[in-house]
Design a protein around this motif. Structure first.
Motif, short mmCIF file in Angstrom:
data_model
loop_
_atom_site.label_atom_id
_atom_site.label_comp_id
_atom_site.label_asym_id
_atom_site.label_seq_id
_atom_site.Cartn_x
_atom_site.Cartn_y
_atom_site.Cartn_z
N PHE A 1 0.82 -1.20 0.00
CA PHE A 1 0.00 0.00 0.00
C PHE A 1 0.87 1.26 0.00
CE2 PHE A 1 -3.81 -2.12 2.37
CZ PHE A 1 -4.19 -2.72 1.19
N VAL A 2 0.27 2.36 -0.51
CA VAL A 2 0.90 3.67 -0.39
C VAL A 2 0.99 4.03 1.10
CG1 VAL A 2 0.59 6.14 -0.84
CG2 VAL A 2 0.13 4.46 -2.64
N LYS A 3 2.14 4.50 1.52
CA LYS A 3 2.36 4.79 2.93
C LYS A 3 2.08 6.27 3.24
CE LYS A 3 4.02 0.61 3.58
NZ LYS A 3 3.95 0.08 2.21
N GLY A 4 2.01 6.57 4.54
CA GLY A 4 1.85 7.96 4.96
C GLY A 4 0.40 8.32 5.25
N ALA A 5 0.11 9.62 5.20
CA ALA A 5 -1.21 10.14 5.57
C ALA A 5 -2.17 10.02 4.40
CB ALA A 5 -1.09 11.58 6.04
N VAL A 6 -2.68 8.83 4.16
CA VAL A 6 -3.61 8.63 3.05
C VAL A 6 -5.01 9.00 3.49
CG1 VAL A 6 -2.20 6.85 1.99
CG2 VAL A 6 -3.96 6.19 3.62
N ARG A 7 -5.82 9.43 2.53
CA ARG A 7 -7.17 9.94 2.82
C ARG A 7 -8.18 8.82 3.04
NH1 ARG A 7 -9.37 15.08 1.72
NH2 ARG A 7 -7.33 15.65 0.90
N ASP A 8 -8.13 7.78 2.20
CA ASP A 8 -9.10 6.69 2.29
C ASP A 8 -8.52 5.45 1.62
OD1 ASP A 8 -9.34 7.15 -0.45
OD2 ASP A 8 -11.14 8.36 -0.23
N ALA A 9 -9.36 4.43 1.48
CA ALA A 9 -8.89 3.15 0.94
C ALA A 9 -8.36 3.28 -0.47
CB ALA A 9 -10.02 2.12 0.98
N ALA A 10 -8.96 4.14 -1.29
CA ALA A 10 -8.53 4.26 -2.68
C ALA A 10 -7.10 4.75 -2.78
CB ALA A 10 -9.47 5.21 -3.44
N GLN A 11 -6.73 5.69 -1.93
CA GLN A 11 -5.39 6.26 -2.02
C GLN A 11 -4.31 5.24 -1.67
OE1 GLN A 11 -5.12 9.98 0.08
NE2 GLN A 11 -3.71 10.82 -1.40
N LEU A 12 -4.69 4.14 -1.00
CA LEU A 12 -3.73 3.08 -0.69
C LEU A 12 -3.20 2.41 -1.95
CD1 LEU A 12 -5.55 1.31 2.29
CD2 LEU A 12 -3.52 2.76 2.45
N VAL A 13 -4.01 2.37 -3.01
CA VAL A 13 -3.61 1.67 -4.23
C VAL A 13 -3.45 2.63 -5.40
CG1 VAL A 13 -4.65 -0.50 -3.49
CG2 VAL A 13 -6.04 1.14 -4.77
N GLN A 14 -3.29 3.91 -5.12
CA GLN A 14 -3.15 4.91 -6.18
C GLN A 14 -1.90 4.62 -7.00
OE1 GLN A 14 -2.97 8.94 -4.67
NE2 GLN A 14 -4.18 9.69 -6.40
N GLY A 15 -2.09 4.46 -8.31
CA GLY A 15 -0.97 4.18 -9.21
C GLY A 15 -0.52 2.74 -9.23
N LYS A 16 -1.22 1.85 -8.52
CA LYS A 16 -0.77 0.46 -8.39
C LYS A 16 -1.64 -0.54 -9.15
CE LYS A 16 1.49 1.27 -3.94
NZ LYS A 16 2.84 0.83 -4.30
N VAL A 17 -2.78 -0.08 -9.69
CA VAL A 17 -3.68 -0.96 -10.44
C VAL A 17 -3.87 -0.36 -11.83
CG1 VAL A 17 -5.98 -1.96 -10.58
CG2 VAL A 17 -4.85 -1.72 -8.35
N ALA A 18 -3.45 -1.09 -12.85
CA ALA A 18 -3.58 -0.60 -14.22
C ALA A 18 -5.05 -0.43 -14.57
CB ALA A 18 -2.91 -1.57 -15.18
N GLY A 19 -5.38 0.73 -15.14
CA GLY A 19 -6.75 1.01 -15.54
C GLY A 19 -7.61 1.64 -14.48
N ASN B 1 4.58 10.04 -3.65
CA ASN B 1 4.77 9.59 -2.28
C ASN B 1 6.19 9.08 -2.10
OD1 ASN B 1 4.76 7.16 -0.19
ND2 ASN B 1 3.10 8.52 0.39
N VAL B 2 6.87 9.58 -1.10
CA VAL B 2 8.20 9.10 -0.73
C VAL B 2 8.18 8.83 0.77
CG1 VAL B 2 10.67 9.59 -0.60
CG2 VAL B 2 9.34 10.40 -2.57
N THR B 3 8.52 7.61 1.16
CA THR B 3 8.50 7.23 2.57
C THR B 3 9.81 6.55 2.93
OG1 THR B 3 6.09 6.91 2.54
CG2 THR B 3 7.31 5.88 4.33
N LEU B 4 10.44 7.02 4.00
CA LEU B 4 11.68 6.44 4.52
C LEU B 4 11.43 5.96 5.94
CD1 LEU B 4 14.77 5.90 4.34
CD2 LEU B 4 15.10 8.21 5.24
N GLY B 5 11.75 4.67 6.20
CA GLY B 5 11.50 4.12 7.52
C GLY B 5 12.69 3.33 8.05
N TYR B 6 12.69 3.14 9.37
CA TYR B 6 13.71 2.31 10.02
C TYR B 6 13.03 1.42 11.05
CZ TYR B 6 17.88 0.82 12.53
OH TYR B 6 18.86 0.05 13.11
N THR B 7 13.29 0.12 10.97
CA THR B 7 12.70 -0.85 11.89
C THR B 7 13.78 -1.36 12.84
OG1 THR B 7 11.13 -1.56 10.18
CG2 THR B 7 11.44 -3.02 12.07
N PHE B 8 13.51 -1.23 14.14
CA PHE B 8 14.47 -1.66 15.16
C PHE B 8 14.36 -3.16 15.37
CE2 PHE B 8 13.79 2.79 15.95
CZ PHE B 8 15.05 3.26 16.31
N GLY B 9 15.45 -3.76 15.86
CA GLY B 9 15.45 -5.18 16.16
C GLY B 9 14.54 -5.52 17.32
#
Length: 991
Positions: A140-158, A918-926
């Motif tokens: 999914f698209v990360k960050g402050a998304v508005r709703d469910a559609a924005q999660l897949v913005q640009g990820k489904v052809a058509g 959308n650009v997201t940079l994250g770090y996951t701790f052990g």
């Protein structure tokens, strides 16, 4: 007595001796039949929490703890142990007398073995013969998304998804494979765990996956609701029965206006005045747009709890979101609560689910809207905010109001509440047969209030002496669905048969009231009867109620031989109360076939190809009318057409709608051919699809003769529309080298459409075209024309070719000659450009290096035009009462423009753009950082960061293509709430 009991004592002794001898054996056997072990990821050896570990054929089951360990009692030493975990390939292992069994699970391949959700069930992607796209939560698209559609913005052809407004109360726009209707709904059907809903029904953090049924063969099983496609949203569930886990996610974000229009400043005004331009200098220096803007800080918190065991488990979540807008006194608060309980009985033969979703959305706003934005950019920058009395400075100019006065002297509150309850019973009486009953009830209410004070222009200019209104609506929808599915494998023959029944009904009610001329503005909307306009007959009120029912019978057969030759056929017979009495029922068939070429013997030595499937499908879907009573005769009581009778004015009783018993569904017939493939061990996967669809029996409002009809307009099925397009999806594992991974995804789609005809022989009606769109005051003309035989979305405008010596526009006549605009007529307008993009592109990248992750999403749209209304209204210095763009005095065709505001082609620009979205940079701790804490991740994100375009307006994507703009796409409205750029910081953690 002693002698008589001796045999019994001897027997007791023997029994005790046997028990004592047997007890160690039992203890030993119990020790052997308890197995222990640890489960990890096969790739990076990370522990897996909540893996289901079960003895096959029994109810003996457990799940791994936070360290990946488990302990399971089994009934026999040669038991079969099954390990299952979401997102991983299930493993079945023979125990073979072992007491310790460690396991490493492999992540599911993203190739043709991936499981996707289809209508009323699931299938392996390799067995699917329709065009279906799936996006999992990790993609999914990360960050402050508005709703469910924005999660897949640009990820489904058509699938075109845009956010044309920065308003925190607005939603995304969504369209799949172009336009499909004139009067009906073109938006996809949204199903939340099988129940109709919206993109805002659940919070984005609560979604496990989103599946899109794109073609007719996939969507036909949903009948009349599926012409716009179907989006299946699956919420997160505790399927594995893991031990209690708590997940917390939060973020804080700041927003700014994406781009400001460059208007004339106070310094510019004074320079122009010195040059002889008739502007007025009020002595101030006010940047009106900056005055109404704020620096919004928004926050989002989400808590999810998983608990229980393999028999009874639950999922609960609470989401709180507080979003502020970039305008003063604008924002929205939302609370979503979801609880889901699962219980299994009789060795998993009977499974139950109960889910409750409660949503409350509240916005307490002022008058900050698109019109306030317009007032800010047109206001004289030398004017003052307040007058000498400390009141809002107003001027006696038409449609010219102090924007701060509108914002602060208006109160606008809206509260939306929704309660959704759905439950299901799934029973498997015999092997391979599954029966399921699902029921749901959805109730939502909306309460809106608006009022203006005595310091608002409604009073200071229009003398209304305070205004107030109140409105509300309530909607109740019920759904009952019963399905039966039988699946069987006989040798290499695999088939399943689905049958079902569906019933849906809804009741909608609304009420509104408006009054003005109050003795005080302290009441707001809380004492509407106090307004004197009520006594004068000038107050208004209204109420409405509607009801509709929808029933359907459906069936589907799927078959494959050796997972090589694939076939699917389905049909839905559906009846609706919304249509004419002669056409209450309709049938919606579908069929598709597939060939898994990679399974053939001649492909086994082709190392390049891992998976290859060719498929083709055909399906019929429908579009339902928006209003439940469009086929029925209707009469209204109206004062306008009343009469004096016996000294009293009596309302007229007049017809409002013609009777049409033949009103029926719009039918979309769609062909789709496609290829799914995996190359180089699935390092490259993807699909190609080509589709063509024809929509028949378009519902259109025609003019009809009176008599024999009661009124001169009537909804009639008349017309045909065609759509065709190509879609491509490519997934790349670009780098997979230990600590560094790079995955890339590209989506591409093209679409073209045509209105084939708009006629009905039975009613003898024909239309060659219809106009759409509207410029507003003062030009007041349509912006688009849809012509039979032509594409939809074309602008219809006077083509500008120059400016004469007097600063007047020169345009091209219908004969191709250059004439002055004053000599032109409406017949000289011509088709010029199109507001619908021909091509859509998405490029999504994810990078992982050790504990760091980076995602970059890029989107683009090409081959379309945008009407820049801000230039049309404000890049013309003719109206000195309003401010203008800084470019207003730039020469046009080498001359100074001196023309009234008009709609000409000069303001229609190429709308091509590329967004680094959308650009997201994250770090996951052990996991060893803090005991009991897992998956601790911090991230920063940016949304709508950079737009690369030659378009001169604010945002080429800030255009509407739904509602009133369905057939007038590509207009950047002057009253639009500007789009925003968002910066976010957040964390995710599990306990």
């Amino acid at each position: 007595m002693k002698v008589k009991n001796e045999p019994y004592h001897q027997a007791y002794k023997r029994i005790w001796i046997l028990l004592l001898l047997f007890l160690p054996c039992q203890l030993f056997a119990q020790d052997v039949n308890i197995i222990k072990g640890n489960v990890r990821d096969a790739t990076d050896a990370t522990t897996l929490i909540g893996v289901s570990v079960k003895e096959k054929g029994t109810s003996n089951a457990t799940s791994t703890d936070q360290n990946g360990n488990y302990s399971l009692k089994v009934s026999k030493t040669n038991a079969q142990i099954v390990f299952t975990y979401i997102g991983y390939v299930a493993q079945e292992v023979a125990l073979e007398g072992r007491s310790n069994l460690d396991m490493k699970l492999n992540a599911e391949s993203r190739g043709l073995n991936e499981v996707v959700v289809v209508g009323y069930g699931t299938q392996k992607k390799g067995e699917v013969t329709s065009a279906i796209a799936t996006v999992k939560s990790e993609d999914f698209v990360k960050g402050a998304v508005r709703d469910a559609a924005q999660l897949v913005q640009g990820k489904v052809a058509g699938l075109r998804i845009t956010t044309p407004s920065g308003d925190p109360t607005a939603s995304t726009q969504i369209n799949l494979r172009g336009l499909n209707s004139i009067s009906g709904a073109s938006e996809p059907l949204i199903l939340i765990d099988g129940v109709p809903g919206s993109l805002n029904t659940v919070s984005p953090e609560d979604i496990e996956s989103i599946d899109v049924l794109k073609d007719g063969s996939a969507a036909a099983i949903y009948g009349t609701r599926a012409t716009g496609g179907v989006i299946l949203i699956t919420t997160r569930q505790n399927k594995s029965g893991s031990k209690s886990t708590i997940e917390y996610a939060n973020y804080a974000s700041v927003q700014q206006i994406a781009k400001k229009p460059e208007m004339l400043s106070a310094t510019d005004y004074r320079r122009l005045i010195s040059e002889g331009k008739p502007y007025i200098d009020y002595g101030g220096d006010t940047n009106w747009l900056d005055e109404i803007l704020q620096n919004p800080v928004s926050q989002n918190h989400n808590v999810t709890i998983f608990g229980g065991n393999n028999t009874t488990n639950f999922t609960g979540s609470v989401n709180y979101r507080d979003w502020e807008g970039i305008f003063l006194r604008s924002g929205q608060k939302r609370v979503n609560v979801r609880a889901s309980l699962n219980h299994a009985m009789f060795n998993d033969k009977l499974k139950t689910n109960l889910q409750i979703i409660n949503r409350v959305t509240k916005s307490e706003q002022g008058g900050a809207d698109g019109y306030a934005y317009r007032q800010a950019i047109i206001r004289n920058p030398t004017d003052h905010i307040y007058n000498e009395k400390g009141k809002w400075q107003e001027r006696d100019i038409y449609n010219y109001d102090n924007p701060l006065g509108r914002i602060y002297e208006t109160t606008s509150d809206n509260t939306f509440k929704e309660m959704r309850i759905n439950g299901s019973l799934a029973y498997s009486p015999v092997k391979d047969l599954n029966l399921k009953l699902m029921v749901s009830n959805v109730q939502n209410t909306n309460l809106y209030g608006n009022s203006t004070t005595f310091d608002h222009v409604n009073t200071t200019k229009a003398q209304l002496n305070g205004t107030a209104s109140r409105s509300t609506y309530a909607n109740v929808e019920n759904l009952v669905e019963f399905t039966g599915n039988y699946s069987k494998t006989i040798g290499k023959h695999n088939f399943s048969v689905l049958g079902g029944y569906s019933w849906q009904d809804a009741v909608y009610e609304s009420f509104n009231a408006y009054n003005f001329d109050f003795p005080t503005d302290a009441y707001s909307w809380n004492k509407l009867e106090a307004g004197s306009a009520l006594q004068r007959g000038l107050a208004t009120m209204g109420s409405y109620k509607s009801k509709w029912q929808l029933a359907g019978f459906f069936s589907r057969l799927t078959y494959n031989w050796d997972e090589k030759y694939l076939f699917m056929a389905s049909i839905r017979r559906e009846g609706s109360s919304k249509f004419g009495e002669n056409y209450h029922w309709g049938s919606f068939p579908a069929a598709s076939v597939g060939w898994r070429v990679s399974k053939e013997d001649f492909m086994q030595n082709v190392s390049l190809v891992t998976d290859l499937k060719i498929r083709a499908g055909y399906g019929v879907t429908g579009t339902i009318a928006n209003d439940p009573y469009m086929s029925q005769t209707s009469y209204n009581f109206t004062y306008d057409q009343g009469a004096f009778i016996n000294g009293k004015w009596v309302q007229g009783f007049v017809p409002a709608r013609n009777f049409n018993p033949d009103l029926r569904w719009e039918k979309k017939k769609e062909y789709n051919v496609g290829v799914d493939f995996g190359l180089l061990g699935n390092r490259i996967t993807g699909s190609f699809d080509y589709y063509t669809r024809t929509v028949e029996d378009l519902i259109y409002n025609f003019r009809v003769p009176v008599p024999p009809y009661l009124i001169e307009s009537m909804l009639i099925n008349a017309g045909t529309m065609k759509n065709s397009g190509f879609e491509a999806l490519l997934n790349f594992k670009v780098v997979d080298a230990g600590a560094f991974k790079w995955n890339s995804n590209v989506t591409y789609s093209s679409n073209k459409n045509k209105l084939v005809n708009l006629s009905n022989d039975k009613f003898d009606v024909t239309a060659d075209f219809f106009d759409a769109g509207y410029t507003g005051e003062p030009t007041q003309t349509s912006t688009h024309r849809v012509k039979v035989g032509g594409p939809i979305g074309q602008f219809f405008v006077l083509k500008s070719v120059g400016v004469d010596e007097n600063g007047k526009w020169l345009v091209e006549s219908k004969d191709g000659k250059v004439i002055s605009i004053s000599d032109s007529s409406p017949d000289d307008r011509q088709y010029y450009g199109n507001g619908i993009p021909k091509y859509l592109l998405g490029w999504n990248n994810s990078f992982n290096f050790k504990n760091f992750d980076l995602s970059v999403n890029v989107r683009g749209a090409f081959g379309h035009d945008v009407l820049n209304m801000q230039r049309m209204y404000y890049e013309n210095p003719v109206n000195k009462a309003y401010n203008a763009l800084a470019t207003a005095y730039d020469p046009k065709y080498g001359k100074q423009l001196n023309n009234d505001l008009v709609y000409v082609s000069d303001y229609i620009e190429k709308g091509d753009y590329i967004k680094i979205d959308n650009v997201t940079l994250g770090y996951t701790f052990g996991d060893k950082l803090v005991k009991g804490v897992k998956n601790l991740r911090f991230y920063v994100s940016g949304l709508n960061l950079i737009t690369i375009t030659k378009y001169k307006g604010l945002d080429p994507e800030a255009v509407s293509y739904t509602g009133d703009f369905t057939f007038a796409p590509g207009i950047e409205n002057r009253d639009a709430y500007p789009t925003t750029r968002t910066f976010t910081a957040g964390l995710n953690v599990s306990f």
